[in-house]
Design a protein around this motif. Structure first.
Motif, PDB file in Angstrom:
ATOM      1  N   ILE A  71      38.879  45.501  49.041  1.00 26.45           N
ATOM      2  CA  ILE A  71      38.504  46.860  49.442  1.00 26.45           C
ATOM      3  C   ILE A  71      37.377  46.773  50.465  1.00 26.45           C
ATOM      4  N   ASP A  72      37.586  47.405  51.604  1.00 33.02           N
ATOM      5  CA  ASP A  72      36.617  47.261  52.689  1.00 33.02           C
ATOM      6  C   ASP A  72      35.351  48.087  52.463  1.00 33.02           C
ATOM      7  N   ASP A  73      35.541  49.298  51.950  1.00 35.52           N
ATOM      8  CA  ASP A  73      34.385  50.167  51.747  1.00 35.52           C
ATOM      9  C   ASP A  73      33.592  49.666  50.539  1.00 35.52           C
ATOM     10  N   PRO A  74      32.338  49.213  50.756  1.00 34.45           N
ATOM     11  CA  PRO A  74      31.607  48.593  49.637  1.00 34.45           C
ATOM     12  C   PRO A  74      31.362  49.523  48.462  1.00 34.45           C
ATOM     13  N   ARG A  75      31.151  50.815  48.735  1.00 37.34           N
ATOM     14  CA  ARG A  75      30.904  51.736  47.623  1.00 37.34           C
ATOM     15  C   ARG A  75      32.135  51.837  46.737  1.00 37.34           C
ATOM     16  N   ARG A  76      33.296  51.962  47.380  1.00 36.55           N
ATOM     17  CA  ARG A  76      34.522  52.052  46.606  1.00 36.55           C
ATOM     18  C   ARG A  76      34.790  50.745  45.884  1.00 36.55           C
ATOM     19  N   ALA A  77      34.497  49.613  46.567  1.00 40.80           N
ATOM     20  CA  ALA A  77      34.715  48.307  45.943  1.00 40.80           C
ATOM     21  C   ALA A  77      33.872  48.175  44.693  1.00 40.80           C
ATOM     22  N   ASP A  78      32.619  48.626  44.768  1.00 43.89           N
ATOM     23  CA  ASP A  78      31.740  48.552  43.607  1.00 43.89           C
ATOM     24  C   ASP A  78      32.297  49.337  42.434  1.00 43.89           C
ATOM     25  N   LYS A  79      32.717  50.568  42.733  1.00 44.41           N
ATOM     26  CA  LYS A  79      33.164  51.432  41.644  1.00 44.41           C
ATOM     27  C   LYS A  79      34.463  50.933  41.049  1.00 44.41           C
ATOM     28  N   ALA A  80      35.399  50.531  41.917  1.00 43.81           N
ATOM     29  CA  ALA A  80      36.679  50.025  41.405  1.00 43.81           C
ATOM     30  C   ALA A  80      36.428  48.772  40.572  1.00 43.81           C
ATOM     31  N   GLY A  81      35.568  47.888  41.083  1.00 44.44           N
ATOM     32  CA  GLY A  81      35.245  46.675  40.339  1.00 44.44           C
ATOM     33  C   GLY A  81      34.600  47.001  39.004  1.00 44.44           C
ATOM     34  N   ALA A  82      33.760  48.053  39.002  1.00 44.22           N
ATOM     35  CA  ALA A  82      33.083  48.427  37.766  1.00 44.22           C
ATOM     36  C   ALA A  82      34.094  48.852  36.711  1.00 44.22           C
ATOM     37  N   ILE A  83      35.067  49.666  37.128  1.00 43.75           N
ATOM     38  CA  ILE A  83      36.082  50.107  36.155  1.00 43.75           C
ATOM     39  C   ILE A  83      36.845  48.905  35.625  1.00 43.75           C
ATOM     40  N   LEU A  84      37.192  47.992  36.533  1.00 43.78           N
ATOM     41  CA  LEU A  84      37.937  46.810  36.094  1.00 43.78           C
ATOM     42  C   LEU A  84      37.112  45.974  35.119  1.00 43.78           C
ATOM     43  N   ALA A  85      35.819  45.814  35.418  1.00 42.85           N
ATOM     44  CA  ALA A  85      34.980  45.005  34.536  1.00 42.85           C
ATOM     45  C   ALA A  85      34.876  45.645  33.156  1.00 42.85           C
ATOM     46  N   LEU A  86      34.763  46.981  33.124  1.00 40.16           N
ATOM     47  CA  LEU A  86      34.655  47.647  31.824  1.00 40.16           C
ATOM     48  C   LEU A  86      35.964  47.552  31.046  1.00 40.16           C
ATOM     49  N   VAL A  87      37.091  47.753  31.746  1.00 42.59           N
ATOM     50  CA  VAL A  87      38.384  47.601  31.072  1.00 42.59           C
ATOM     51  C   VAL A  87      38.520  46.170  30.549  1.00 42.59           C
ATOM     52  N   GLY A  88      38.078  45.211  31.359  1.00 41.20           N
ATOM     53  CA  GLY A  88      38.166  43.805  30.947  1.00 41.20           C
ATOM     54  C   GLY A  88      37.325  43.539  29.713  1.00 41.20           C
ATOM     55  N   VAL A  89      36.130  44.100  29.692  1.00 42.19           N
ATOM     56  CA  VAL A  89      35.228  43.804  28.586  1.00 42.19           C
ATOM     57  C   VAL A  89      35.761  44.394  27.278  1.00 42.19           C
ATOM     58  N   VAL A  90      36.457  45.525  27.378  1.00 42.96           N
ATOM     59  CA  VAL A  90      37.086  46.084  26.180  1.00 42.96           C
ATOM     60  C   VAL A  90      38.236  45.188  25.727  1.00 42.96           C
ATOM     61  N   ASN A  91      38.918  44.593  26.704  1.00 36.52           N
ATOM     62  CA  ASN A  91      40.104  43.809  26.380  1.00 36.52           C
ATOM     63  C   ASN A  91      39.802  42.397  25.916  1.00 36.52           C
ATOM     64  N   VAL A  92      38.628  41.878  26.284  1.00 33.56           N
ATOM     65  CA  VAL A  92      38.345  40.479  25.962  1.00 33.56           C
ATOM     66  C   VAL A  92      38.482  40.179  24.466  1.00 33.56           C
ATOM     67  N   PRO A  93      37.898  41.006  23.565  1.00 33.24           N
ATOM     68  CA  PRO A  93      38.096  40.688  22.141  1.00 33.24           C
ATOM     69  C   PRO A  93      39.556  40.757  21.713  1.00 33.24           C
ATOM     70  N   ILE A  94      40.280  41.754  22.243  1.00 34.16           N
ATOM     71  CA  ILE A  94      41.697  41.882  21.868  1.00 34.16           C
ATOM     72  C   ILE A  94      42.456  40.633  22.308  1.00 34.16           C
ATOM     73  N   ILE A  95      42.174  40.200  23.544  1.00 32.95           N
ATOM     74  CA  ILE A  95      42.853  39.015  24.050  1.00 32.95           C
ATOM     75  C   ILE A  95      42.473  37.804  23.210  1.00 32.95           C
TER      76      ILE A  95
END
Lengths: 255, 222
Positions: free
Chosen positions: A152-176
């Motif tokens: 993602i070229d726009d850094p603000r959008r990249a930050d936010k999209a990455g943040a959502i992914l990191a949070l989804v990942g952190v919820v999933n890590v124990p399940i995985i």
């Protein structure tokens, strides 16, 4: 608003944080060196040879801290990401993206040293053990985060999209983790058991803890250095970055 | 609330039915991938029976991945998505409707088709039933989790490959329990525990996924 609160948020702005980070970096490098030398000294020269594993066990002085760090950095990254989403701090997103490569590096190191340890101990570079598999998946999660941010070229959008992914990942890590563990016990039975002797010699434990501290300090120092670069890159149109760069170039230009 | 979800589902289904080729090509991708495996590993029935659950499930994951980018991309291109995001109704519910519609055109056909492909792998009729029901129970979770990835990669260059990088690691639990249920049936253990956990994953996935998806869509539309 009390005075104290304003002080807290002061360093949330890149302009204020940049010089602070610059002052902290040498300290963290110094501490990393001290802890690293002490830990390796204990690890290689003081700690006794293991009765069962011989000299080969000494790789745990790197392996265990690396796996700890890889897991912990993901949590820290998700924390920064959540903070960034909640309060819209510019710095949080920068911290998250500065931490990701270090976390991925530690995950990779943990797998690599694990393979080096596994070959003499288990007779195989890789087994589908629950811990190894989840560490591998953790590496995939890091790679996904980095790939998304860099696409993602726009850094603000990249930050936010990455943040959502990191949070989804952190919820999933124990399940995985638990599903992999369950899968592992069903398929493999008790063919391989990781025998980390619970009664580890005190010196070994000290060596490992010192090495873990060294990895901590290294991770912080590198993340700060990376975040400083990210700041300069993203804020290159602002006055303070121009002033900062002019100062950097001045001595070279003066000579 | 229910009316909104219903309206979104019927709209998406109608749109999907006007472009049946997309659905059919994802299905044929599934069929072809599954049929390649016996060619690769040899036709011994013993081996194929062992491989079948994993192969069919992995192929189902990949086939779902193929259809995910279309979940939001068409609406994004013609501006519908922006209108939906502006609507007074919660975006999460709209996403839920789209996820259900996506499952109806991608997951459900896979579940119905899988027993036929299972025959190629010499599965017993018990195992075929379990296979079909695991796909029936598990694929909604794939659509739900996939929606998060589809929203995050909306309008991003190299979206398709990136999407698989983001979503496939998150699919691992569904794969483990889905393929595990069939495996447990083949080896004579009960599939009950696997099916329950798979159901839990689906409920959790479909219930929680719309929130991050809606947040990601708002970021993409900013």
């Amino acid at each position: 608003m009390s005075n104290k609160q304003i002080n807290w948020f002061k360093f949330a702005s890149p302009q204020a944080f940049y010089p602070l980070a610059g002052r902290m970096i040498p300290w963290f490098w110094g501490l990393a060196a001290v802890f690293g030398i002490a830990g390796l000294y204990i690890g290689f020269l003081v700690a006794p040879t293991d009765a069962q594993q011989g000299e080969g066990y000494r790789i745990i002085f790197l392996h265990v801290p690396a796996s700890w760090m890889s897991m912990f950095i993901y949590l820290v990254m998700a924390f920064w990401a959540g903070l960034g989403l909640a309060f819209n701090f510019r710095l949080s997103g920068m911290m998250a993206s500065a931490l990701a490569p270090t976390g991925a590096l530690f995950a990779f190191l943990s797998l690599w040293t694990g393979a080096l340890w596994g070959k003499p101990m288990w007779g195989a570079w890789w087994v589908w053990d629950a811990r190894l598999t989840s560490e591998l998946i953790l590496l995939f999660l890091y790679v996904g985060f980095i790939a998304l941010q860099s696409a993602i070229d726009d850094p603000r959008r990249a930050d936010k999209a990455g943040a959502i992914l990191a949070l989804v990942g952190v919820v999933n890590v124990p399940i995985i983790y638990f599903s992999v563990k369950w899968w592992n016990t069903l398929h493999q039975g008790s063919s391989v058991s990781l025998t980390k002797s619970p009664s580890m010699a005190m010196t070994m434990l000290w060596g490992m803890l010192l090495c873990a501290l060294a990895c901590w300090m290294y991770a912080i120092a590198v993340a700060l250095m990376r975040v400083r670069t990210i700041m300069l890159e993203r804020e290159r149109h602002t006055d303070w970055v121009r002033a900062e760069l002019r100062e950097l170039c001045e001595p070279a230009g003066g000579e | 609330m229910l009316k909104l979800v219903h309206a979104i589902i019927s709209r998406d289904l109608r749109l999907a039915m006007r472009r049946r080729a997309d659905i059919v090509s994802a299905l044929f991708f599934f069929i072809i991938v599954v049929s390649l495996f016996p060619l690769g590993v040899g036709p011994e029935p013993e081996l194929l029976r062992k491989l079948a659950p994993g192969v069919l499930w992995v192929a189902a994951l990949l086939a779902t991945m193929l259809s995910l980018p279309r979940l939001f991309a068409d609406d994004h291109r013609d501006g519908t998505l922006e209108q939906l995001a502006l609507a007074p109704q919660p975006l999460g519910l709209i996403v839920l409707g789209k996820v259900v519609a996506h499952w109806l055109v991608s997951g459900l056909p896979l579940a119905l088709l899988a027993p036929v492909l299972g025959l190629q792998f010499d599965l017993s009729s018990d195992a075929l039933w379990v296979l079909s029901s695991t796909l029936l129970i598990g694929t909604p979770a794939l659509s739900g989790i996939g929606a998060i990835g589809a929203a995050l990669t909306l309008g991003v260059r190299g979206g398709g490959v990136l999407l698989s990088l983001l979503v496939l690691p998150l699919y691992i639990p569904v794969l483990i329990f889905g393929a595990g249920a069939v495996d447990a049936t083949v080896t004579g253990l009960g599939a009950q525990a696997h099916l329950s956990l798979l159901g839990a994953l689906t409920l959790g996935g479909v219930f929680f996924a719309p929130w991050p998806t809606a947040a990601a869509l708002r970021i993409a539309l900013d």
